[in-house]
Design a protein around this motif. Structure first.
Motif, PDB file in Angstrom:
ATOM      1  N   SER A  77      32.358  48.452 138.487  1.00  0.00           N
ATOM      2  CA  SER A  77      33.512  48.316 139.384  1.00  0.00           C
ATOM      3  C   SER A  77      34.269  49.631 139.508  1.00  0.00           C
ATOM      4  CB  SER A  77      34.452  47.224 138.868  1.00  0.00           C
ATOM      5  OG  SER A  77      33.882  45.957 139.050  1.00  0.00           O
ATOM      6  N   VAL A  78      34.357  50.370 138.416  1.00  0.00           N
ATOM      7  CA  VAL A  78      35.067  51.653 138.440  1.00  0.00           C
ATOM      8  C   VAL A  78      34.368  52.625 139.385  1.00  0.00           C
ATOM      9  CG1 VAL A  78      35.825  53.616 137.063  1.00  0.00           C
ATOM     10  CG2 VAL A  78      35.924  51.312 136.094  1.00  0.00           C
ATOM     11  N   SER A 115      34.883  51.460 142.940  1.00  0.00           N
ATOM     12  CA  SER A 115      36.269  51.694 143.357  1.00  0.00           C
ATOM     13  C   SER A 115      36.504  53.161 143.672  1.00  0.00           C
ATOM     14  CB  SER A 115      37.225  51.216 142.264  1.00  0.00           C
ATOM     15  OG  SER A 115      38.562  51.474 142.608  1.00  0.00           O
ATOM     16  N   ASN A 116      35.923  54.046 142.857  1.00  0.00           N
ATOM     17  CA  ASN A 116      36.082  55.484 143.084  1.00  0.00           C
ATOM     18  C   ASN A 116      35.482  55.919 144.426  1.00  0.00           C
ATOM     19  OD1 ASN A 116      37.398  55.798 140.657  1.00  0.00           O
ATOM     20  ND2 ASN A 116      35.571  56.437 139.527  1.00  0.00           N
ATOM     21  N   GLY A 128      35.480  53.883 147.008  1.00  0.00           N
ATOM     22  CA  GLY A 128      36.175  53.134 148.041  1.00  0.00           C
ATOM     23  C   GLY A 128      35.365  51.981 148.595  1.00  0.00           C
ATOM     24  N   ALA A 161      33.501  47.957 147.698  1.00  0.00           N
ATOM     25  CA  ALA A 161      33.712  46.750 146.879  1.00  0.00           C
ATOM     26  C   ALA A 161      32.428  46.379 146.146  1.00  0.00           C
ATOM     27  CB  ALA A 161      34.151  45.588 147.764  1.00  0.00           C
ATOM     28  N   GLY A 185      30.266  47.609 150.979  1.00  0.00           N
ATOM     29  CA  GLY A 185      30.258  47.089 149.624  1.00  0.00           C
ATOM     30  C   GLY A 185      28.870  46.735 149.127  1.00  0.00           C
TER      31      GLY A 185
END
Length: 666
Positions: A239-240, A243-244, A246, A248, A287
């Motif tokens: 997830s990190v 997220s980095n 941008g 999902a 995503g």
């Protein structure tokens, strides 16, 4: 034919047929039931190097074969002709007159005759020497290719192993450095050091995995695992990264997907890690979704369908097969822009082949890709209580009375492990050789030994065996830590009576988890137990009063309570682990009784010592030793042997039932 009468025509036809027979491209032999040759064509004579009068009515067909062929002809070949009337394409080594060999393929049939005529048989023989030699060359080439592949795999394994040893120091120092007070620039340097070393470790692991798979050194394990936990950790991990970038990262887990299975979670995690990691890497917007649902199910298993969908760059149709080739990616531009070795999908596909599955890929260029596969897992219905130990800060208090011995000939590895232990306030000693380790083990009561496997003069296996042979008050738990993976050395670990394995390079939480999971890490606490009477588990004995069995309690979980700081979830883990062990020990004892196997009895007593010690089952321990003494007595007391044997079985039953009851109450 003009100018020829009927007899002349007949003569010409016979002559033509005879010429065709004699000069046919295959050999022809006619023989009687006893094998005697009565007709043979010129082609066969030329191949063999004989004159006609040397064979006809003088030699048998089997006499032209090697000894093995003669036996096969008598026992299999000829009986089969008689049974079915023919036989096709059977290989024989056939001898020339000079005893050299040509390779023949024989077809034979029984020729119909009248009742007053002897049975006759015809054989046609093809000289396949050229084909045979060609096949032998192909076989040699195949064996050479396999040997080259194995040599490459062994070379990669060796190189990877050698790289992982110093990499352990790099990664360890990076973790230690990152945990110290640093300014902003230094923190960034430490972060880059950790990031680069982890990437290098990933590359080395992929090379090692590929080499092991190609050398057929990889097998599937059958262990209990929680699929929901595995997926949750995977989602948290990536997830990190998502997220980095941008984008999902979503996980869709079907409602009817069970949580506890029996299978190989490490290899499943490796497959999912490769696919999810790739999906995130090649997705710039949108995503990534991991979907898991049940494709088929029964009362004992579920077939799960896994699918990883991304909205990334996609793959051109003509490149779909290329992505599964070693060290390959869809294009040079992709390799330059996104990096990587192109090994992840290759390894994943090969791991799926071990599961009798295959990766299915669907992709549209510039729109995204889907990677899916199915795996069947057995349901683990008894695993509701098999929860792992969480490494909360409060758990560290349990380690403060644990005495650890670090054994490694590499001072860097000792330094790194010792720094972690210092952070957790775990007392320790260190030894740079197996010999020094033995000296320290005789001086101190260690609870846990971290033992390197690759050491000069006395390696880890020899050291562990020597420790197990020492007459210690209580045996420590031994955890091997080495650059070899557990699958490579599992059999040797078992033979050396090593309890667990920690691969190098290891991260701090991995070492901490090993410390918390080892049942025996608190042995030293036993010596400092309070004088307060320990809480025993009361059980009603099933033995009759006439047997005069000691009615003292059979076991106690007091030591486990101390080891677990009275935390029920930890106590239950210890109890269930011991319960599994006791069930196995009872089965072993049943086998020993049937076979009167003294050697196995001694081994049973040895391996059960620690389990019985922790539950204070002194009575069963004494009974087993008494039984060993009785059956080794030159003048055995049969009645007493039967009594003690019965007592042992009964005591096993009492403890197993008691542990079951205790676990259900926790």
């Amino acid at each position: 034919m003009a100018g020829l009468d009927h007899n002349d025509e007949r003569q010409i036809e016979l002559q033509t047929a005879l010429e065709l027979y004699n000069n046919a491209p295959c050999g022809a032999v006619s023989f009687y039931k006893n094998g005697i040759i009565f007709e043979i064509n010129q082609t066969m004579l030329d191949w063999l190097g004989y004159e006609r009068d040397e064979l006809v009515n003088k030699k048998t067909l089997p006499s032209l074969f090697r000894v093995g062929g003669q036996i096969f002809f008598e026992t299999h070949f000829f009986p089969l002709i008689q049974m079915q009337g023919f036989i096709k394409e059977v290989y024989f080594d056939i001898l020339h007159k000079d005893k050299s060999v040509f390779h023949g393929l024989i077809n034979a049939r029984k020729v119909p005759t009248s009742a007053d005529q002897p049975n006759i048989y015809q054989a046609t023989i093809l000289d396949i020497s050229d084909r045979w030699n060609y096949e032998m060359e192909l076989l040699k080439a195949k064996r050479k290719a396999e040997a080259d592949s194995k040599a490459k795999a062994e070379f990669l394994a060796t190189i990877s192993h050698e790289i992982r040893t110093p990499l352990n120091a790099i990664l360890g120092i990076g973790n230690l450095l990152h945990a110290t007070p640093l300014n902003e620039n230094q923190k960034e340097y430490a972060r880059l050091l950790l990031h680069s070393s982890e990437n290098l470790l990933g590359l080395v692991n992929n090379l090692l995995d590929l080499s092991k798979i190609e050398a057929r050194m990889v097998e599937l394990e059958e262990v209990s695992f929680n699929l929901h936990d595995l997926v949750e950790v995977l989602q948290e991990t990536y997830s990190v990264k998502a997220s980095n970038k941008g984008i999902a990262l979503q996980v869709e887990l079907g409602e009817n997907v069970k949580d506890q299975f029996v299978g190989d979670p490490v290899k499943l995690n490796q497959i999912l890690t490769n696919l999810v990691g790739n999906a995130i890497k090649f997705t710039k917007e949108g995503g990534v979704t991991l979907k898991i649902h049940v494709k088929a199910a029964c009362s004992t298993s579920q077939t799960l369908h896994f699918e990883i969908i991304d909205t990334g760059i996609g793959i051109p149709p003509e490149k779909l097969e290329l992505i599964f080739q070693e060290f390959s990616q869809a294009s040079y531009d992709v390799s330059v822009e996104f990096g990587g070795t192109g090994l992840g999908l290759t390894i994943s596909q090969k791991l799926l082949e071990l599961h009798h599955s295959k990766m299915i890929v669907k992709s549209i260029l510039n729109e995204g890709s889907s990677f899916s596969f199915t795996i069947s897992y057995t349901l683990d219905k008894d695993a509701s209580s098999k929860k792992g130990i969480t490494t909360k800060s409060s758990d560290l208090e349990a380690l403060m009375n644990c005495l650890v011995l670090i054994v490694d000939d590499n001072p860097d590895n000792i330094f790194i492990a010792s720094q972690y232990l210092n952070q957790w306030h775990v007392p320790y000693h260190a030894a740079k050789s197996g010999k020094k380790a033995l000296q320290l083990v005789e001086q101190y009561d260690f609870d846990l030994i971290l033992l390197d496997l690759q050491m000069p003069k006395m390696d880890g296996y020899q050291t562990a065996k020597a420790i197990r042979e020492l007459p210690l008050k209580s045996q420590p738990s031994i955890v091997a830590f080495s650059a070899s993976t557990k699958g490579e050395v599992s059999e040797k670990l078992q033979q050396a009576q090593i309890d667990d394995h920690l691969p190098k390079p290891f991260k701090p939480n991995e070492l901490l988890e090993v410390l918390l999971h080892r049942e025996s890490f608190n042995t030293s606490n036993v010596a400092s137990e309070s004088s307060e009477s320990p809480l025993k588990t009361s059980l009603v004995s099933t033995k009759s009063a006439s047997e005069e069995i000691d009615t003292a309690p059979s076991f106690s979980i007091q030591r486990y309570k101390k080891m677990a700081n009275n935390k029920p979830e930890f106590i239950k883990k210890f109890v269930l682990s011991t319960l599994d062990g006791l069930i196995t020990y009872k089965e072993d004892f049943d086998g020993i009784i049937k076979n009167n196997d003294l050697k196995s009895l001694s081994a049973l007593i040895h391996k059960s010592t620690m389990s019985l010690y922790y539950i204070e089952a002194e009575q069963l321990s004494a009974m087993l030793k008494e039984y060993r003494e009785l059956i080794t007595n030159p003048a055995p007391d049969t009645a007493q042997i039967e009594k003690v044997k019965s007592d042992c079985l009964n005591e096993f039953t009492i403890i197993i039932e008691g542990l079951n009851k205790t676990a259900s109450q926790l």
